[in-house]
Write an enzyme that holds these catalytic residues in place. Structure first.
Site, PDB file in Angstrom:
ATOM      1  N   GLY A 248      46.581  69.348  28.105  1.00 31.00           N
ATOM      2  CA  GLY A 248      46.785  67.998  27.588  1.00 31.00           C
ATOM      3  C   GLY A 248      45.888  67.614  26.443  1.00 31.00           C
ATOM      4  N   PRO A 290      45.955  75.069  27.810  1.00 31.82           N
ATOM      5  CA  PRO A 290      46.437  74.400  26.599  1.00 31.82           C
ATOM      6  C   PRO A 290      47.747  74.994  26.118  1.00 31.82           C
ATOM      7  CG  PRO A 290      44.671  75.926  26.063  1.00 31.82           C
ATOM      8  CD  PRO A 290      44.755  75.877  27.560  1.00 31.82           C
ATOM      9  N   ARG A 292      50.155  72.680  23.587  1.00 34.02           N
ATOM     10  CA  ARG A 292      50.259  71.948  22.317  1.00 34.02           C
ATOM     11  C   ARG A 292      49.060  72.241  21.409  1.00 34.02           C
ATOM     12  NH1 ARG A 292      52.716  66.970  21.986  1.00 34.02           N
ATOM     13  NH2 ARG A 292      52.404  66.749  24.239  1.00 34.02           N
ATOM     14  N   TYR A 333      59.929  59.899  22.594  1.00 35.57           N
ATOM     15  CA  TYR A 333      58.786  59.035  22.871  1.00 35.57           C
ATOM     16  C   TYR A 333      58.037  58.586  21.624  1.00 35.57           C
ATOM     17  CZ  TYR A 333      57.249  63.889  23.886  1.00 35.57           C
ATOM     18  OH  TYR A 333      57.071  65.252  23.893  1.00 35.57           O
ATOM     19  N   CYS A 360      74.653  61.965  14.515  1.00 42.58           N
ATOM     20  CA  CYS A 360      75.429  60.710  14.577  1.00 42.58           C
ATOM     21  C   CYS A 360      74.829  59.774  15.621  1.00 42.58           C
ATOM     22  CB  CYS A 360      76.890  61.007  14.874  1.00 42.58           C
ATOM     23  SG  CYS A 360      77.720  61.823  13.510  1.00 42.58           S
TER      24      CYS A 360
END
Length: 445
Positions: A248, A290, A292, A333, A360
């Protein structure tokens, strides 16, 4: 746009990554195009390992493959000697197909299917992160039937709410993940796990969320978990061998983000471990995972600018040839990004535009109010920090083709995922015989 890793502006005024001119990459491989800076990926991995080695603690660093999982990525993780965290049979199959050692893989997830558990058991992975009572009993049953033993750690929900988006807060008590600590579920989970005859309880896991910039939440979590680990020893004689503190760790997507270095996170974790677990009979091996942080900043996505629409007095929309099909995070998000014109990287910003995707959907907006030079059709837009969860969440909405992925390093660009073809898009479609197109009848005049 902030330049990460090997990114720089070359003499032609173009964005360059890994020694490769991104404008040339766009011309050669087409857009949208994911580019991954291999040197930065390896640098991020080594930063965690080096930081932990300086603490003197027993440790393991794992890569959370849900952030970005491909055969080539698994090879890098293997070469760097990390563990690998998988959350599905697809991620496990990818890792094994890449030759990643099963004994360095562990399996996460809140609803592992019987087929996934059997697959992982048969392949001999290192351990399972058990998420709930149902999984605990199911894994015990399958292991018993197969006459195998499975190592497990229990995922604990510590009741710590990290300051991040509510969709990626996973440590709060009201979460779909894990055994609740404050509710007493965690202690009951330990009791039941110790009664299982084919499971070896090695310790615990907790994860409080994603994109976390401060270290206090990690230390508070370790404090609560330290007390729980002591209770488990006093009540059941359980010696915790593994304590996985999760991942995180935040990265810089936008100028408002202020992440810490890998060393800062590791030092904070190590200090808390020594403070709150020092009186245990054995100090557990400390794990982190980890995802990200390792790949996020290493990724850049290239787009070609198409239609430009001015709403007088309100907004200027600049449309790209991708959007929520290759980057779902803004719609999911409200993720923020920075971007630049890769082919005119040295020019000053003269206008404010909104980057619109081609899906679309009115909500397919990649970046609101981005400052750029005067935009023209055919310009190449480079969006930074797209290495984590962008390729992982890519989809075929509107039946668009998913982009190619390149690894760049030392002036070399290599395709690690081919761009989908139109045939790929329909490859799994089937037409029942009753719907088969009728042969046209020919009328002879």
């Amino acid at each position: 746009m902030y330049l990460h890793g090997t990114s720089r502006i070359n003499a032609r005024g173009h964005l360059e990554i890994g020694g490769c001119d991104t404008v040339e990459l766009a011309q050669r491989y087409g857009t949208p195009l994911y580019i991954m800076d291999e040197a930065l990926i390896r640098e991020k991995m080594r930063a965690f390992v080096d930081a932990f080695q300086d603490t003197g603690l027993a440790f393991r660093v794992a890569y959370a493959s849900k952030a970005f999982s491909t055969l080539a990525m698994c090879r890098i993780v293997d070469e760097e000697g990390l563990m690998l965290d998988v959350v599905s049979e697809g991620e496990l199959y990818t890792a094994l197909s890449a030759g990643f050692p099963a004994e360095r893989i562990y399996f996460h997830g809140n609803n592992k299917t019987p087929q996934e558990l059997e697959f992982a058991l048969d392949e001999g992975i290192y351990l399972f992160v058990v998420d709930n009572f149902d999984e605990l009993m199911l894994l015990e049953h399958i292991a018993k039937e197969k006459e195998k033993r499975a190592r497990i750690i229990l995922r604990i929900t510590p009741g710590v709410e990290a300051y991040t988006h509510k969709y990626i807060q996973t440590g709060k008590e009201d979460s779909k993940f894990g055994f609740g600590l404050d509710s007493g579920q965690a202690l009951e989970g330990v009791r039941q796990a110790l009664e299982c005859t084919h499971l070896d309880l090695m310790g615990f896991h907790c994860h409080i969320g994603s994109q976390i910039f401060e270290t206090e939440a990690f230390q508070l979590t370790i404090a609560k978990m330290g007390q729980f680990i002591k209770t488990c020893y006093e009540r059941y004689g359980l010696v915790t061998r593994i304590f996985n503190t999760g991942g995180g760790f935040g990265i810089r997507y936008h100028k408002d983000d202020a992440p810490k270095e890998a060393r800062d996170y590791v030092q904070a974790i190590a200090e808390a471990v020594r403070k709150y677990l020092h009186d245990l009979p054995v100090l557990p091996e400390i794990w982190i995972e980890p995802g990200r942080y390792i790949v996020g900043e290493a990724g850049t996505t290239l787009y070609t600018i198409g239609a430009i629409k001015e709403v007088p007095g309100i907004r200027k929309y600049v449309s790209i040839d991708g959007g929520m099909s290759d980057n779902l995070r803004p719609a999911l998000y409200q993720a923020k990004y920075e971007a630049m014109l890769a082919n005119r990287a040295q020019e000053s910003a003269t206008e404010t535009v909104t980057i619109a995707g081609k899906a679309c959907e009115e909500g397919d907006i990649l970046i609101w109010d981005l400052k750029l030079p005067q935009v023209k059709q055919g310009d190449i837009l480079a969006v930074n920090c797209t290495g984590a969860y962008n390729f992982s969440m890519a989809n075929n909405y509107n039946r668009v083709r998913r982009p190619a992925v390149l690894f760049v390093k030392d002036g070399q660009a290599e395709v690690v995922v081919e761009r989908e073809t139109l045939q790929d898009v329909i490859a799994r479609d089937r037409i029942p015989a009753r719907l088969a197109p009728k042969k046209a009848s020919v009328t002879v005049g």
